[in-house]
Design a protein around this motif. Sequence first.
Motif, mmCIF file in Angstrom:
data_model
loop_
_atom_site.group_PDB
_atom_site.id
_atom_site.type_symbol
_atom_site.label_atom_id
_atom_site.label_comp_id
_atom_site.label_asym_id
_atom_site.label_seq_id
_atom_site.Cartn_x
_atom_site.Cartn_y
_atom_site.Cartn_z
ATOM 1 N N LEU A 110 39.043 43.416 32.384
ATOM 2 C CA LEU A 110 38.549 43.597 33.750
ATOM 3 C C LEU A 110 37.752 42.375 34.201
ATOM 4 N N ALA A 111 36.858 41.898 33.348
ATOM 5 C CA ALA A 111 36.049 40.729 33.704
ATOM 6 C C ALA A 111 36.905 39.468 33.755
ATOM 7 N N LYS A 112 37.877 39.354 32.844
ATOM 8 C CA LYS A 112 38.767 38.189 32.857
ATOM 9 C C LYS A 112 39.611 38.167 34.124
ATOM 10 N N LEU A 113 40.101 39.341 34.517
ATOM 11 C CA LEU A 113 40.903 39.431 35.731
ATOM 12 C C LEU A 113 40.068 39.074 36.958
ATOM 13 N N ALA A 114 38.846 39.559 37.001
ATOM 14 C CA ALA A 114 37.956 39.241 38.122
ATOM 15 C C ALA A 114 37.709 37.734 38.208
ATOM 16 N N GLU A 115 37.572 37.094 37.047
ATOM 17 C CA GLU A 115 37.383 35.639 37.017
ATOM 18 C C GLU A 115 38.619 34.916 37.552
ATOM 19 N N ALA A 116 39.806 35.363 37.127
ATOM 20 C CA ALA A 116 41.046 34.749 37.599
ATOM 21 C C ALA A 116 41.190 34.909 39.108
ATOM 22 N N ILE A 117 40.871 36.093 39.629
ATOM 23 C CA ILE A 117 40.997 36.337 41.059
ATOM 24 C C ILE A 117 40.019 35.491 41.851
ATOM 25 N N GLU A 118 38.836 35.275 41.302
ATOM 26 C CA GLU A 118 37.874 34.390 41.970
ATOM 27 C C GLU A 118 38.430 32.974 42.093
ATOM 28 N N VAL A 119 39.090 32.498 41.026
ATOM 29 C CA VAL A 119 39.716 31.177 41.071
ATOM 30 C C VAL A 119 40.857 31.166 42.090
ATOM 31 N N PHE A 120 41.708 32.180 42.046
ATOM 32 C CA PHE A 120 42.837 32.250 42.973
ATOM 33 C C PHE A 120 42.371 32.298 44.424
ATOM 34 N N ASN A 121 41.289 33.024 44.686
ATOM 35 C CA ASN A 121 40.794 33.146 46.057
ATOM 36 C C ASN A 121 40.244 31.836 46.600
ATOM 37 N N GLY A 122 39.950 30.903 45.715
ATOM 38 C CA GLY A 122 39.497 29.588 46.142
ATOM 39 C C GLY A 122 40.641 28.617 46.395
#
Length: 281
Positions: A36-48
């Motif tokens: 869950l935390a890894k996915l949230a980190e990936a999505i933060e990168v993608f959203n940038g």
Amino acid sequence: MPSSDFPLFRFGIIADPQYAAIAPNVAMDRYYANSLAKLAEAIEVFNGEELSFVMTLGDLIDGIWESFDDILPVYEKLRHENLFLLGNHDFAVPVERLALVSARVGMPSPYYAFSHHGWRFVVLNGSEVSTSAPPEGHPHRELAAERLAALAATGAINAHRWNASLSDEQFAWLAAQLEAAEAAGGRVIVMNHYPVYPPNEHDMWDRERIVGRLSGHDNAVAYFCGHNHAGNYGRTGGCHFVNFKGMVDTEKENAFALVEVFEDRLEIRGFGREECRTLAL
């Protein structure tokens, strides 16, 4: 500055989050709850980034139906189009739920195709003929048992229950997608949960016919998959086969990627354990 310095478009890749609110399997280095935390980190990168879409290459969960309630809301934070295909662990749910998995993650159908900037993406349902995904009593279960037994009799390294194969109908659909894209002058990237090349114990049972079909089309330039969490890469003919590493593996290190599409190459920018690659076209 030449146009080749600017990508036509870009997209994100996630493989095997395999989330579950359970204790880790330390022996296999899988930390299910940490995804869950890894996915949230990936999505933060993608959203940038400016992306056309993000694709998850299967094994969203680790077989517990209620896990969808925890992980799908994390994806809701993604500002880009969010696409899924399914893996074997997504179907390790109670048998009465098997027919509901595709709809639960919002897929238009178990396999489908879409286009971006003249490129066609062909998304396979690699689990279609398997010992676990078809509902009980479905002919594909019996066919899967027959295929697995025949493969095991040859001593094949990929003769395992955790692998699977395409129906003849889906294989014909794949061929039609390749031919239609070729007629239109478009390139194709195929996406699936299971690898098919280079030979590995995690490969599709019908890997040879899939590789053969892709090799027969110059416009089939890449095949992206997960399933083998260690990752892998091979090239045969003009097609690159990229097996992305599993996000669920390791306690703290992440694994995901950005893919930039150019006229003459694909640039894969890996994050965490994922490798960076330049794939010449």
